[in-house]
Design a protein around this motif. Structure first.
Motif, PDB file in Angstrom:
ATOM      1  N   ASP A 174       0.903  -1.326   0.113  1.00  0.00           N
ATOM      2  CA  ASP A 174       0.043  -0.096  -0.061  1.00  0.00           C
ATOM      3  C   ASP A 174       0.846   1.496   0.071  1.00  0.00           C
ATOM      4  N   GLY A 175       2.275   1.214  -0.194  1.00  0.00           N
ATOM      5  CA  GLY A 175       3.219   2.147  -0.168  1.00  0.00           C
ATOM      6  C   GLY A 175       3.864   2.260   1.012  1.00  0.00           C
ATOM      7  N   HIS A 176       3.290   1.813   1.875  1.00  0.00           N
ATOM      8  CA  HIS A 176       3.969   2.002   3.168  1.00  0.00           C
ATOM      9  C   HIS A 176       4.582   0.528   3.956  1.00  0.00           C
ATOM     10  N   ARG A 177       3.959  -0.381   3.464  1.00  0.00           N
ATOM     11  CA  ARG A 177       4.435  -1.780   3.966  1.00  0.00           C
ATOM     12  C   ARG A 177       4.378  -2.566   2.472  1.00  0.00           C
ATOM     13  N   LEU A 178       5.127  -3.641   2.371  1.00  0.00           N
ATOM     14  CA  LEU A 178       5.010  -4.719   1.351  1.00  0.00           C
ATOM     15  C   LEU A 178       5.124  -5.981   1.862  1.00  0.00           C
ATOM     16  N   ALA A 179       4.338  -7.161   1.246  1.00  0.00           N
ATOM     17  CA  ALA A 179       4.369  -8.287   1.799  1.00  0.00           C
ATOM     18  C   ALA A 179       4.623  -9.345   0.529  1.00  0.00           C
ATOM     19  N   LEU A 180       5.750 -10.293   0.404  1.00  0.00           N
ATOM     20  CA  LEU A 180       5.858 -11.066  -0.641  1.00  0.00           C
ATOM     21  C   LEU A 180       5.942 -12.580  -0.279  1.00  0.00           C
ATOM     22  N   ALA A 181       5.448 -13.407  -0.833  1.00  0.00           N
ATOM     23  CA  ALA A 181       5.307 -14.748  -0.785  1.00  0.00           C
ATOM     24  C   ALA A 181       5.558 -15.668  -1.988  1.00  0.00           C
ATOM     25  N   SER A 182       6.141 -16.818  -1.857  1.00  0.00           N
ATOM     26  CA  SER A 182       6.335 -17.374  -3.156  1.00  0.00           C
ATOM     27  C   SER A 182       6.272 -19.021  -2.771  1.00  0.00           C
ATOM     28  N   ALA A 183       6.108 -19.858  -4.004  1.00  0.00           N
ATOM     29  CA  ALA A 183       5.914 -21.163  -3.816  1.00  0.00           C
ATOM     30  C   ALA A 183       6.485 -21.837  -5.273  1.00  0.00           C
ATOM     31  N   ARG A 357      11.157 -17.640   1.403  1.00  0.00           N
ATOM     32  CA  ARG A 357       9.991 -17.530   0.480  1.00  0.00           C
ATOM     33  C   ARG A 357       9.169 -16.481   1.101  1.00  0.00           C
ATOM     34  N   PHE A 358       9.324 -15.890   2.105  1.00  0.00           N
ATOM     35  CA  PHE A 358       8.583 -14.801   2.826  1.00  0.00           C
ATOM     36  C   PHE A 358       9.288 -13.725   3.121  1.00  0.00           C
ATOM     37  N   LYS A 359       8.844 -12.363   2.643  1.00  0.00           N
ATOM     38  CA  LYS A 359       9.290 -11.330   3.252  1.00  0.00           C
ATOM     39  C   LYS A 359       8.452 -10.369   3.437  1.00  0.00           C
ATOM     40  N   TYR A 360       8.558  -9.440   4.546  1.00  0.00           N
ATOM     41  CA  TYR A 360       7.606  -8.222   4.890  1.00  0.00           C
ATOM     42  C   TYR A 360       8.330  -7.265   5.316  1.00  0.00           C
ATOM     43  N   VAL A 361       7.996  -5.943   4.594  1.00  0.00           N
ATOM     44  CA  VAL A 361       8.946  -4.616   4.583  1.00  0.00           C
ATOM     45  C   VAL A 361       7.930  -3.704   5.384  1.00  0.00           C
ATOM     46  N   VAL A 362       8.431  -3.074   6.261  1.00  0.00           N
ATOM     47  CA  VAL A 362       7.579  -1.932   6.662  1.00  0.00           C
ATOM     48  C   VAL A 362       8.445  -0.580   6.886  1.00  0.00           C
TER      49      VAL A 362
END
Length: 367
Positions: A174-183, A357-362
């Motif tokens: 949303d421009g303030h945080r980012l979530a990424l996951a993969s499989a 496989r998971f990253k969360y940036v805030v």
């Protein structure tokens, strides 16, 4: 004319599958309806809001071929209000649909099936792949909370879905945080990037089951189609350029904290009580062997909580929106997390131990 006779749940379950996308009040009255179509021993239910279309079918014994549209919410509310064991009959009488169950009778207004707007499905196909329902449901759960809501940058009001080689990547920001996951998906697919609308993502999350049954995904033109169980969901795609998510993920942060998810979650919930209602800021004050969580508000009230941790590096005082931290902790089902920090002006990176496989940036905030 008898359309179908069945147990209540044999009708209610497929109706609930399709009616989630139906708007209560729509400029086109027919879009508040569900299309019920009988053909041979098959009863098909279809709903659309013009952006998404969901179709499902059930086996039907008694009844004649016909098609009609009727208010989706009203029909659902009536079926829910009937006893679970009720035997339900739907009968078409001129411009009305009569629902009978025991001594109950309901006469509902209908609109012609011929007027119902169906989404034209594209013949163009760029990509087709398959994975399990559990796999997709878990991936969506790991990132969907980071999607924007009603942002002027419309491409953020959705989820980026990337297929590359044997990997499926989902990203939300949303421009303030980012979530990424993969499989891993198996196979070797050309790189394809599409943006699924927010409503599609939420609907998929609701409909997917925790099962090893397959989901078939097809992407073509400006559409994505998901088929699983007896459900077919077709969605338009968002046309836009999603931010370069790889650039957002911080590299080389020196302060790495290993934190218990539940103790951190509980500490943040306590501290959140006295945050400023508008900004929801909480300070993370890192010192030797301890992590203090501090919040204040406009009434000069203060909350402070402390966690004992293994840390012997330099001190740090950094602020974050507490909601963004609570979101990630509520949506990962692990015992502990890794929090990568650098300085008060750098984003935090949250990862899971032993999981790349998971990253969360805030992003940090000034408090």
């Amino acid at each position: 004319m008898l359309l179908i006779k069945s147990k209540r749940d044999a009708l209610l379950t497929p109706l609930q599958s399709v009616s989630g996308i139906v708007e209560k009040r729509h400029t086109l009255p027919i879009l508040s309806n569900v299309l019920i179509e009988r053909s041979g021993s098959n009863l098909t239910l279809l709903a659309t809001d013009v952006e998404i279309q969901i179709r499902t079918s059930v086996a039907a014994s008694e009844g004649e071929d016909a098609a009609v549209t009727v208010g989706a919410r009203k029909l659902q509310d009536i079926l829910r209000a009937l006893p679970e064991t009720a035997e339900v009959s739907l009968l078409l009488e001129e411009k009305r649909l009569q629902l009978r169950a025991g001594k109950s009778r309901f006469n509902l207004q209908t609109l012609p099936a011929a007027d119902y707007p169906r989404m034209a499905q594209t013949a163009e196909q760029q990509l087709s792949l398959s994975f399990t329902q559990t796999q997709l449901k878990r991936l969506l759960a790991l990132v969907q909370y980071a999607m924007a809501q009603q942002d002027i940058r419309y491409y953020l009001n959705g989820l980026l879905l990337v297929v590359s080689g044997d990997e499926l990547i989902v990203v939300a920001t949303d421009g303030h945080r980012l979530a990424l996951a993969s499989a891993e998906t198996g196979g070797n697919h050309p790189r394809t990037e599409v943006i699924l609308p927010r409503k599609t993502v939420l609907e998929l999350s609701r409909l997917l089951a925790d099962s090893d049954e397959p989901v078939e995904l097809r992407i073509g033109g400006n559409q994505a189609m998901f088929r699983f169980g007896s459900i077919e969901l077709v969605s338009k795609l968002i046309d836009g350029k999603f931010p370069d998510y790889e650039r957002v993920i911080p590299q080389g942060h020196t302060k790495i904290l290993h934190l218990g998810r539940v103790p951190l979650l509980q500490s943040l919930l306590r501290t959140a009580i006295l945050t400023n209602e508008k900004f929801r800021g909480v300070r993370l004050v890192l010192g030797e062997g301890s992590l203090k969580l501090i919040s204040t508000n406009a009434e000069q009230e203060e909350a402070q909580d402390e966690l004992e941790i293994e840390y012997s590096g330099e001190a740090l005082d950094v602020g974050f929106n507490v909601n963004y931290l609570l979101d990630v902790l509520n949506n990962v089902s692990v015992d502990s997390i890794e929090c990568h920090l650098n300085d008060p002006n750098s984003s935090a990176l949250i990862t899971l131990p032993g999981n790349t496989r998971f990253k969360y940036v805030v992003m940090p905030m000034r408090i």
